[in-house]
Design a protein around this motif. Structure first.
Motif, short mmCIF file in Angstrom:
data_model
loop_
_atom_site.label_atom_id
_atom_site.label_comp_id
_atom_site.label_asym_id
_atom_site.label_seq_id
_atom_site.Cartn_x
_atom_site.Cartn_y
_atom_site.Cartn_z
N PRO A 2 44.32 -35.83 -47.90
CA PRO A 2 43.78 -36.85 -47.29
C PRO A 2 42.11 -37.15 -47.66
O PRO A 2 41.35 -36.39 -47.91
N ASP A 3 41.78 -38.29 -47.52
CA ASP A 3 40.19 -38.87 -47.94
C ASP A 3 39.26 -38.15 -46.70
O ASP A 3 39.95 -37.88 -45.59
N ALA A 4 38.18 -37.54 -47.24
CA ALA A 4 37.36 -37.14 -46.07
C ALA A 4 36.99 -38.17 -45.07
O ALA A 4 36.86 -39.20 -45.39
N ARG A 5 36.58 -37.52 -43.82
CA ARG A 5 36.26 -38.38 -42.74
C ARG A 5 34.62 -38.71 -42.75
O ARG A 5 33.81 -37.53 -43.00
N ALA A 6 34.32 -39.76 -42.36
CA ALA A 6 33.08 -40.20 -42.20
C ALA A 6 32.31 -39.32 -41.18
O ALA A 6 33.11 -39.02 -40.00
N THR A 7 31.13 -38.94 -41.45
CA THR A 7 30.56 -38.11 -40.13
C THR A 7 29.07 -38.74 -39.74
O THR A 7 28.65 -38.42 -38.74
N ARG A 8 28.69 -39.63 -40.37
CA ARG A 8 27.30 -40.08 -40.14
C ARG A 8 27.15 -41.50 -40.84
O ARG A 8 27.40 -41.63 -42.07
N ILE A 9 26.43 -42.32 -40.39
CA ILE A 9 25.81 -43.62 -40.89
C ILE A 9 24.33 -43.26 -40.89
O ILE A 9 23.82 -43.21 -39.95
N ASP A 10 23.74 -43.84 -42.08
CA ASP A 10 22.11 -43.55 -42.17
C ASP A 10 21.85 -44.85 -42.59
O ASP A 10 22.22 -45.54 -43.81
N LEU A 11 20.70 -45.23 -41.80
CA LEU A 11 20.12 -46.71 -42.06
C LEU A 11 18.65 -46.44 -42.40
O LEU A 11 17.79 -46.02 -41.62
N GLU A 77 32.50 -35.73 -44.46
CA GLU A 77 32.48 -34.23 -44.26
C GLU A 77 32.76 -33.34 -45.15
O GLU A 77 32.43 -32.27 -45.20
N ASP A 78 33.03 -33.80 -46.59
CA ASP A 78 33.12 -33.05 -47.92
C ASP A 78 31.94 -33.01 -48.59
O ASP A 78 31.78 -32.42 -49.63
N GLY A 79 30.78 -33.72 -48.07
CA GLY A 79 29.55 -33.72 -48.52
C GLY A 79 29.24 -34.98 -49.36
O GLY A 79 27.69 -34.98 -49.79
N ARG A 80 30.01 -35.65 -49.57
CA ARG A 80 29.66 -36.80 -50.37
C ARG A 80 28.80 -38.13 -49.65
O ARG A 80 28.95 -37.99 -48.31
#
Length: 106
Positions: A2-11, A77-80
Motif C-alpha cells: 500500500p501507499d505510504a501514509r502521510a505523516t506531516r504537512i509543512d507550510l 512515513e517512507d521518507g518521501r
C-alpha cells in the motif's frame, strides 16, 4: 504494497505575506485535518525555522535565492516528501485556486 501514509504537512511561509496569512494558514490547517496529520509552520523570518524551510525548499520545492512563498509539502512515513504547491504571484486568488486544487486532490 500500500501507499505510504502521510505523516506531516509543512507550510513554508511568512506572516507578512498575504498569500500566507491568513489564507495558507487556514487552508493548511484544513488540509492537515483532511489528512489527519499535524501541520508544521516554518516561518522564514524565524532563523531556526528559516534554515529548515530553506533546506526543504532547496531539496523538494521551487528553489531560488528569493523563493516564492507559501510552499507546501507533505511528508510520508517512507521518507518521501511531496511538493504540493507554490504561491502564485499576483492576486491572492491564484494561490487560493492552487489550494483548492490540492484540497480536492487529497
Amino acid at each position: 504494497m500500500p501507499d505510504a501514509r502521510a505523516t506531516r504537512i509543512d507550510l513554508v511561509m511568512a506572516h507578512w505575506c498575504p498569500h500566507c496569512a491568513p489564507l495558507s494558514l487556514e487552508l493548511g490547517e484544513k488540509l492537515s485535518q483532511q489528512l489527519k496529520v499535524p501541520l508544521r509552520i516554518l516561518d522564514i523570518d524565524v532563523p531556526a525555522e528559516e534554515d529548515l524551510a530553506d533546506d526543504l525548499v532547496r531539496k523538494f520545492g521551487d528553489w531560488t535565492d528569493d523563493y516564492l512563498i507559501p510552499q507546501v509539502f507533505v511528508a510520508y512515513e517512507d521518507g518521501r516528501v511531496e511538493h504540493l504547491l507554490t504561491g502564485v504571484p499576483g492576486p491572492i486568488s491564484g494561490t487560493r485556486r492552487e489550494w483548492e486544487r490540492v484540497l480536492a486532490a487529497h
